[in-house]
Design a protein around this motif. Structure first.
Motif, PDB file in Angstrom:
ATOM      1  N   ALA A   1     -75.590 -79.258-108.335  1.00 44.55           N
ATOM      2  CA  ALA A   1     -75.777 -79.687-107.001  1.00 44.55           C
ATOM      3  C   ALA A   1     -76.800 -79.177-106.369  1.00 44.55           C
ATOM      4  N   SER A   2     -76.955 -77.669-106.795  1.00 43.77           N
ATOM      5  CA  SER A   2     -78.247 -76.881-106.055  1.00 43.77           C
ATOM      6  C   SER A   2     -79.065 -76.856-106.989  1.00 43.77           C
ATOM      7  N   GLY A   3     -79.017 -77.097-108.395  1.00 42.30           N
ATOM      8  CA  GLY A   3     -79.912 -76.407-109.345  1.00 42.30           C
ATOM      9  C   GLY A   3     -80.039 -75.130-109.828  1.00 42.30           C
ATOM     10  N   LEU A   4     -79.094 -74.252-109.509  1.00 40.45           N
ATOM     11  CA  LEU A   4     -79.022 -72.907-109.554  1.00 40.45           C
ATOM     12  C   LEU A   4     -77.864 -72.377-110.179  1.00 40.45           C
ATOM     13  N   PRO A   5     -77.998 -71.235-110.904  1.00 37.71           N
ATOM     14  CA  PRO A   5     -76.578 -70.676-111.777  1.00 37.71           C
ATOM     15  C   PRO A   5     -75.498 -70.630-110.541  1.00 37.71           C
ATOM     16  N   ALA A   6     -74.375 -70.790-111.180  1.00 39.67           N
ATOM     17  CA  ALA A   6     -73.051 -70.738-110.466  1.00 39.67           C
ATOM     18  C   ALA A   6     -72.546 -69.179-110.714  1.00 39.67           C
ATOM     19  N   GLN A   7     -73.094 -68.563-109.644  1.00 36.41           N
ATOM     20  CA  GLN A   7     -72.711 -67.063-109.321  1.00 36.41           C
ATOM     21  C   GLN A   7     -71.154 -66.892-108.837  1.00 36.41           C
ATOM     22  N   GLY A   8     -70.600 -65.982-109.372  1.00 33.19           N
ATOM     23  CA  GLY A   8     -69.297 -65.615-108.903  1.00 33.19           C
ATOM     24  C   GLY A   8     -68.180 -66.667-109.370  1.00 33.19           C
ATOM     25  N   LEU A   9     -68.315 -67.441-110.182  1.00 38.54           N
ATOM     26  CA  LEU A   9     -67.235 -68.416-110.625  1.00 38.54           C
ATOM     27  C   LEU A   9     -66.309 -67.660-111.387  1.00 38.54           C
ATOM     28  N   CYS A  10     -64.875 -67.627-111.441  1.00 40.91           N
ATOM     29  CA  CYS A  10     -63.884 -67.141-111.962  1.00 40.91           C
ATOM     30  C   CYS A  10     -63.589 -67.797-113.134  1.00 40.91           C
ATOM     31  N   LEU A  11     -63.538 -67.257-114.298  1.00 37.44           N
ATOM     32  CA  LEU A  11     -62.920 -67.800-115.672  1.00 37.44           C
ATOM     33  C   LEU A  11     -62.191 -67.061-116.208  1.00 37.44           C
ATOM     34  N   CYS A  12     -61.288 -67.500-117.120  1.00 38.67           N
ATOM     35  CA  CYS A  12     -60.405 -66.825-118.037  1.00 38.67           C
ATOM     36  C   CYS A  12     -60.574 -67.618-119.319  1.00 38.67           C
ATOM     37  N   LEU A  13     -60.617 -66.710-120.525  1.00 38.48           N
ATOM     38  CA  LEU A  13     -60.686 -66.794-121.715  1.00 38.48           C
ATOM     39  C   LEU A  13     -59.323 -66.701-122.449  1.00 38.48           C
ATOM     40  N   SER A  14     -58.699 -67.581-123.326  1.00 37.98           N
ATOM     41  CA  SER A  14     -57.463 -67.804-123.710  1.00 37.98           C
ATOM     42  C   SER A  14     -57.435 -68.338-125.124  1.00 37.98           C
ATOM     43  N   ARG A  15     -56.390 -67.756-125.893  1.00 39.11           N
ATOM     44  CA  ARG A  15     -56.363 -68.127-127.257  1.00 39.11           C
ATOM     45  C   ARG A  15     -55.233 -68.754-127.514  1.00 39.11           C
ATOM     46  N   PHE A  16     -54.714 -69.519-128.274  1.00 39.32           N
ATOM     47  CA  PHE A  16     -53.591 -70.256-128.620  1.00 39.32           C
ATOM     48  C   PHE A  16     -52.785 -69.521-129.829  1.00 39.32           C
ATOM     49  N   GLU A  17     -51.650 -69.321-129.549  1.00 38.81           N
ATOM     50  CA  GLU A  17     -50.770 -68.414-130.378  1.00 38.81           C
ATOM     51  C   GLU A  17     -49.879 -69.427-131.059  1.00 38.81           C
ATOM     52  N   ASP A  18     -50.174 -69.759-132.458  1.00 41.61           N
ATOM     53  CA  ASP A  18     -49.513 -70.975-133.068  1.00 41.61           C
ATOM     54  C   ASP A  18     -48.118 -70.480-133.173  1.00 41.61           C
ATOM     55  N   HIS A  19     -47.757 -69.147-133.727  1.00 42.11           N
ATOM     56  CA  HIS A  19     -46.452 -68.703-133.824  1.00 42.11           C
ATOM     57  C   HIS A  19     -45.642 -68.705-132.906  1.00 42.11           C
ATOM     58  N   VAL A  20     -46.144 -68.641-131.638  1.00 40.02           N
ATOM     59  CA  VAL A  20     -45.237 -68.842-130.319  1.00 40.02           C
ATOM     60  C   VAL A  20     -45.437 -69.921-129.601  1.00 40.02           C
ATOM     61  N   ARG A  21     -46.319 -70.880-129.922  1.00 45.98           N
ATOM     62  CA  ARG A  21     -46.845 -72.117-129.404  1.00 45.98           C
ATOM     63  C   ARG A  21     -47.263 -72.010-127.863  1.00 45.98           C
TER      64      ARG A  21
END
Length: 139
Positions: free
Chosen positions: A37-57
């Motif tokens: 929308a602004s054509g600029l980097p999105a500074q200050g956006l919160c993000l989380c990285l997660s991994r799916f653990e198959d053994h506990v679903r």
């Protein structure tokens, strides 16, 4: 003139030879968020990285962070190969747009992807507006 900064930001994001490419990083996973929308980097956006653990679903959160002034989030994972499996990047888009006084349609964006080759590096860009988003596997 706002067109020049927007063009430079887009060129950086896409790794154009006329813009700055991705900086080398030791993390096997990187992301970059561009506010289209602004054509600029999105500074200050919160993000989380997660991994799916198959053994506990269930999902296990590996890291919570914020994008920097260039819309990047360096060091999502420690150096070395990624463990094969299913991962999720969750972006708090509602929080990002609210800070800018902007209504939005998507309260969050979740990008789920599978890693099968642990020796590769992975780049997951997000192009974001209040009413749409696009993602792809970058290089």
């Amino acid at each position: 003139m706002r067109a020049a900064p927007r063009l430079r930001a887009l060129q950086r994001h896409l790794g154009s030879s006329e813009g700055r490419g991705m900086e080398p990083t030791s993390s096997p996973l990187t992301t970059h968020v561009l506010d289209t929308a602004s054509g600029l980097p999105a500074q200050g956006l919160c993000l989380c990285l997660s991994r799916f653990e198959d053994h506990v679903r269930q999902w296990t959160e590996l890291r919570k962070s914020y994008t920097d002034s260039d819309g990047r989030c360096p060091g999502l994972l420690p150096p070395g190969p990624m463990k094969a499996g299913t991962y999720k990047l969750s972006f708090d888009t509602e929080g990002y747009w609210k800070k800018r006084g902007q209504e939005s349609f998507y309260p969050y964006v979740e990008v789920v992807f599978t890693i099968t080759d642990e020796t590769h590096r992975f780049h997951v860009p997000l192009l974001l507006s209040p009413w749409s988003y696009t993602t792809y596997r970058g290089s």
